[in-house]
Design a protein around this motif. Structure first.
Motif, PDB file in Angstrom:
ATOM      1  N   SER A 420       0.826  -1.207   0.000  1.00 30.58           N
ATOM      2  CA  SER A 420       0.000   0.000   0.000  1.00 30.58           C
ATOM      3  C   SER A 420       0.860   1.257   0.000  1.00 30.58           C
ATOM      4  O   SER A 420       0.563   2.240  -0.695  1.00 30.58           O
ATOM      5  CB  SER A 420      -0.927  -0.004   1.223  1.00 30.58           C
ATOM      6  N   SER A 475      -6.669   5.363   1.631  1.00 34.14           N
ATOM      7  CA  SER A 475      -7.208   4.530   0.552  1.00 34.14           C
ATOM      8  C   SER A 475      -8.001   5.347  -0.454  1.00 34.14           C
ATOM      9  O   SER A 475      -8.168   4.927  -1.609  1.00 34.14           O
ATOM     10  CB  SER A 475      -8.081   3.405   1.127  1.00 34.14           C
ATOM     11  N   ASP A 479      -7.536   4.300  -6.647  1.00 36.44           N
ATOM     12  CA  ASP A 479      -8.700   3.515  -7.067  1.00 36.44           C
ATOM     13  C   ASP A 479      -8.358   2.030  -6.954  1.00 36.44           C
ATOM     14  O   ASP A 479      -7.195   1.628  -6.814  1.00 36.44           O
ATOM     15  CB  ASP A 479      -9.113   3.863  -8.498  1.00 36.44           C
ATOM     16  N   ALA A 480      -9.373   1.196  -6.992  1.00 36.22           N
ATOM     17  CA  ALA A 480      -9.198  -0.239  -6.745  1.00 36.22           C
ATOM     18  C   ALA A 480      -8.240  -0.881  -7.743  1.00 36.22           C
ATOM     19  O   ALA A 480      -7.380  -1.699  -7.373  1.00 36.22           O
ATOM     20  CB  ALA A 480     -10.556  -0.936  -6.780  1.00 36.22           C
ATOM     21  N   GLN A 481      -8.366  -0.541  -9.009  1.00 35.35           N
ATOM     22  CA  GLN A 481      -7.520  -1.169 -10.022  1.00 35.35           C
ATOM     23  C   GLN A 481      -6.054  -0.812  -9.848  1.00 35.35           C
ATOM     24  O   GLN A 481      -5.168  -1.638 -10.100  1.00 35.35           O
ATOM     25  CB  GLN A 481      -8.008  -0.773 -11.419  1.00 35.35           C
ATOM     26  N   LEU A 484      -4.708  -3.044  -7.067  1.00 36.23           N
ATOM     27  CA  LEU A 484      -4.504  -4.415  -7.550  1.00 36.23           C
ATOM     28  C   LEU A 484      -3.292  -4.511  -8.460  1.00 36.23           C
ATOM     29  O   LEU A 484      -2.517  -5.472  -8.389  1.00 36.23           O
ATOM     30  CB  LEU A 484      -5.748  -4.900  -8.292  1.00 36.23           C
ATOM     31  N   THR A 509     -11.005  -7.909  -6.383  1.00 40.42           N
ATOM     32  CA  THR A 509     -11.350  -6.512  -6.635  1.00 40.42           C
ATOM     33  C   THR A 509     -12.327  -6.019  -5.581  1.00 40.42           C
ATOM     34  O   THR A 509     -13.386  -6.619  -5.380  1.00 40.42           O
ATOM     35  CB  THR A 509     -11.988  -6.358  -8.023  1.00 40.42           C
ATOM     36  N   PRO A 510     -11.977  -4.955  -4.839  1.00 40.00           N
ATOM     37  CA  PRO A 510     -12.891  -4.429  -3.814  1.00 40.00           C
ATOM     38  C   PRO A 510     -14.219  -3.999  -4.425  1.00 40.00           C
ATOM     39  O   PRO A 510     -14.271  -3.371  -5.489  1.00 40.00           O
ATOM     40  CB  PRO A 510     -12.133  -3.228  -3.249  1.00 40.00           C
ATOM     41  N   ASN A 512     -16.400  -2.001  -2.905  1.00 38.04           N
ATOM     42  CA  ASN A 512     -16.766  -0.651  -2.476  1.00 38.04           C
ATOM     43  C   ASN A 512     -15.578  -0.028  -1.748  1.00 38.04           C
ATOM     44  O   ASN A 512     -14.523  -0.670  -1.581  1.00 38.04           O
ATOM     45  CB  ASN A 512     -18.016  -0.678  -1.573  1.00 38.04           C
ATOM     46  N   ASP A 513     -15.749   1.201  -1.307  1.00 41.39           N
ATOM     47  CA  ASP A 513     -14.653   1.908  -0.636  1.00 41.39           C
ATOM     48  C   ASP A 513     -14.261   1.247   0.680  1.00 41.39           C
ATOM     49  O   ASP A 513     -13.084   1.270   1.064  1.00 41.39           O
ATOM     50  CB  ASP A 513     -15.053   3.367  -0.384  1.00 41.39           C
ATOM     51  N   GLU A 515     -14.304  -2.000   1.361  1.00 40.68           N
ATOM     52  CA  GLU A 515     -13.460  -3.151   1.051  1.00 40.68           C
ATOM     53  C   GLU A 515     -12.077  -2.701   0.577  1.00 40.68           C
ATOM     54  O   GLU A 515     -11.073  -3.355   0.867  1.00 40.68           O
ATOM     55  CB  GLU A 515     -14.120  -4.031  -0.013  1.00 40.68           C
ATOM     56  N   LYS A 516     -12.036  -1.597  -0.143  1.00 37.63           N
ATOM     57  CA  LYS A 516     -10.739  -1.093  -0.596  1.00 37.63           C
ATOM     58  C   LYS A 516      -9.887  -0.650   0.586  1.00 37.63           C
ATOM     59  O   LYS A 516      -8.674  -0.922   0.638  1.00 37.63           O
ATOM     60  CB  LYS A 516     -10.930   0.054  -1.579  1.00 37.63           C
TER      61      LYS A 516
END
Length: 648
Positions: A420, A475, A479-481, A484, A509-510, A512-513, A515-516
């Protein structure tokens, strides 16, 4: 090279040989005849010898031995039936096919009948030896005489094979090469000699082979109830030279002491004490073990291995079975009852075993085992070399024989913060000095994250203090992508091309926010293995991800090994400062035995079905060494890391 006599599978007989036992190959029963162009009368019309030859070969092929014997003269019909019926048994053949040759001696039938009522017929025998490898094909010859107006075959054992003499039988002899070793990075064997017993039989001394082998199979419960295949054992015994000791099991002491005691009560089973290099000296979960070839294991390793052979049953021993064991040399022989007079009829050379060398360093392996030795909970550890990807140590303690160092699946907790942080540094314009906050609670996307509140400071300080709320808040900058993709740069969820089983991690892939944010702190649905996190530490240390490997010189398919992946230099420099700060002042400081140690410690809880579980982590590096420790339970992992780094 030690020699072991081994038989082949038993072929069942009966009318048209149509019944087959479970697991046997389909037997091809077609007979192909070749007509004789020189005959002046109809092919099958009297006085031709052809019908007698044809009927004899068909009856022999389909197992109608009584009918075949009825076409012969010279000895008792029962003797002929017995000799023909034993061919499949003595070779443990899956099928036997017979076809007429290209000529019957004599230019035409009239000359045969008028001159001396004699004929010679040539034919071809093709026997499928099943697991022994290629079919065996050879020419046959029989002599015929017209007796009472009918053509009869003059019986001789040479009809079965031209070199077979009266009083001889066929047998299959297998020469098994000595198994090659598994070695460490310095070329030293990783197996130690232990006491063992070879259990076997003298086939010719068994009063009732089927009964003995059925009892043996029933008594043999190995590793969760796996059994030997009695049917195939019988075929092996019946086709072996009757006077030689035939090993059927190698049983380690004291691992199989109870089984040894049970088998001592089975009539006909003999034991020979041996010492054999069959026990792993270290890293047993990776190296694997050897054991008897039970029915289900044979489905994994395939031909030419047989019931009772000692084969690899787990780990590298199983995965590299054919390379380590090679393949045996198979010989079909004719021999008398004493076994001393033996003539080879055909042989098939085997393949020479080859050593399998690992990358494991015995010094680091000893340290890893020492570090985990007194941990009260199941614990695993992996060490890799960042510059190459080589695995230098693999240790599992209290894992019940499972290689959780490679195959474990745990949430990484804040050790995932390495990924992260690099994502934030490379994609969000941050570095280790960026000002951040660490509140006691923060809610992102409906999910609340909590920890002990810290005063406002910079990212490196809050990371070292295990501030989940800091990363959860940040976070929103990714963005999620992107998250990943950066995880993939560290090898998580990517193909490794490793030659042994391993879990490469998963970060779905999360949705929502919330999960991210959970993914940013290594919780939620993120799962990794200790090996995956050792590679994360190696990537941070070296600035590039290298595919892991633990076996040297083992061929791979083209394109199976992925290329290295390189991170941007500036984000990596900031990341190393964060990890150095954490080792010097933060949650990893208990492991800082030298100035080059970097790392992060974490403890996380998670749901596993209805149970709540805890895993304690240490992920770090020192020089060209990167490692990860995972303990199933609460543990002060920096102290374990210190034991590993110092060896004391």
């Amino acid at each position: 090279m030690p020699m072991t006599n081994r038989g082949r599978r038993r072929a069942s007989t009966g009318a048209w040989w149509a019944r087959r036992t479970r697991g046997r190959r389909a037997a091809a029963l077609a007979t192909c005849g070749v007509l004789v162009a020189s005959l002046t009368t109809g092919c099958w019309a009297e006085p031709s010898a052809m019908p007698a030859v044809r009927d004899f070969l068909i009856a022999w092929q389909v197992g109608n031995y009584e009918a075949a014997a009825g076409r012969t003269v010279g000895v008792d019909k029962g003797q002929v039936e017995d000799a023909l019926s034993r061919v499949r048994q003595q070779l443990d053949a899956a099928s036997l096919r017979l076809s007429l040759g290209t000529q019957v001696a004599g230019s035409d039938v009239d000359q045969i009948v008028k001159k001396d009522d004699e004929a010679d017929a040539r034919f071809t025998v093709k026997i499928d030896l099943g697991e022994n490898g290629q079919p065996w094909e050879y020419p046959g010859l029989m002599h015929l005489r017209r007796v009472g107006g009918k053509w009869k075959i003059i019986w001789s054992p040479s009809i079965i094979h031209t070199k077979l003499k009266p009083g001889q039988r066929l047998a299959v002899v297998t020469e098994v090469p000595e198994r090659a070793p598994i070695t460490d990075s310095q070329g030293r064997p990783m197996l130690r000699e232990v006491g063992a017993y070879m259990a076997g039989v003298f086939p010719g001394q068994l009063a009732d082979p089927q009964k003995t082998l059925t009892v043996l199979a029933k008594q043999t419960k190995i590793d969760g109830g796996r059994r030997l295949d009695a049917e195939r054992l019988l075929g092996r015994v019946q086709s072996a030279p009757p006077q030689d000791f035939l090993p059927l099991l190698t049983l380690q002491v004291p691992t199989h002491n109870k089984l040894i005691q049970r088998l001592k009560h089975v009539p006909g089973i003999e034991f020979r004490a041996v010492r054999a290099p069959i026990a792993p000296a270290y890293a047993p979960e990776l190296v694997g073990s050897l054991g008897p070839a039970t029915a289900d294991r044979l489905q994994q390793v395939g031909a030419p291995y047989q019931p009772g052979d000692t084969i690899g049953v787990s780990g590298i021993q199983l995965l590299q079975q054919r390379r380590l064991a090679g393949t045996p040399t198979i010989r079909v022989v004719a021999q008398d009852e004493t076994g001393r007079n033996t003539e080879e009829l055909r042989s098939w050379p085997g393949q020479k075993p080859q050593e399998v060398q690992t990358t494991l360093d015995p010094g680091y392996q000893q340290r890893a085992d020492f570090a985990l030795r007194d941990v009260p909970s199941p614990a695993s550890m992996v060490m890799t070399q960042p510059s190459t990807g080589a695995v230098l140590a693999v240790s599992n303690h209290g894992t019940g024989g499972r290689n959780l160092a490679f195959e474990g699946s745990y949430p990484p907790g804040l050790t995932f913060g390495i990924v992260s942080a690099e994502a934030l540094f490379s994609k969000a314009g941050m570095n280790q000095t960026t000002e951040t906050t660490c509140p006691s609670s923060v809610t992102i996307g409906g999910t609340t994250f909590t920890n002990k509140a810290r005063k406002d400071s910079n990212f490196a300080t809050h990371f070292a203090a295990s501030c989940k709320t800091t990363l959860a808040q940040l976070s929103t900058k990714l963005d999620a992508q992107t998250l990943l993709k950066e995880a993939g740069q560290f090898g998580i969820g990517q193909s490794w091309g490793l030659t042994v089983p391993a879990f490469n991690g998963s970060i779905p892939t999360p949705a929502n926010d919330g999960e991210k944010a959970a993914a940013m702190i290594g919780e939620g649905r993120v799962r990794v293995s200790p090996l995956a996190m050792a590679l994360v530490a190696a990537t941070a240390q070296n600035g590039s991800w290298r595919p892991p490997y633990v076996l040297k010189d083992v061929p791979k398919a083209p394109g199976q090994t992925p290329p290295p992946q390189y991170l941007q230099a500036e984000p990596v420099a900031s990341l190393k400062k964060v990890l150095g700060h954490t080792a010097k002042y933060g949650n990893a400081r208990g492991a800082r035995v030298s100035s080059d140690v970097v790392g992060v410690a974490a403890l996380t809880t998670y749901k596993d079905g209805d149970r709540t579980r805890t895993v304690s982590w240490f992920v770090g590096a020192a020089g060209d060494r990167a490692f990860a420790i995972a303990v199933e339970g609460r543990a002060f992992t920096p102290a374990i890391a210190k034991k590993f780094l110092t060896g004391r």
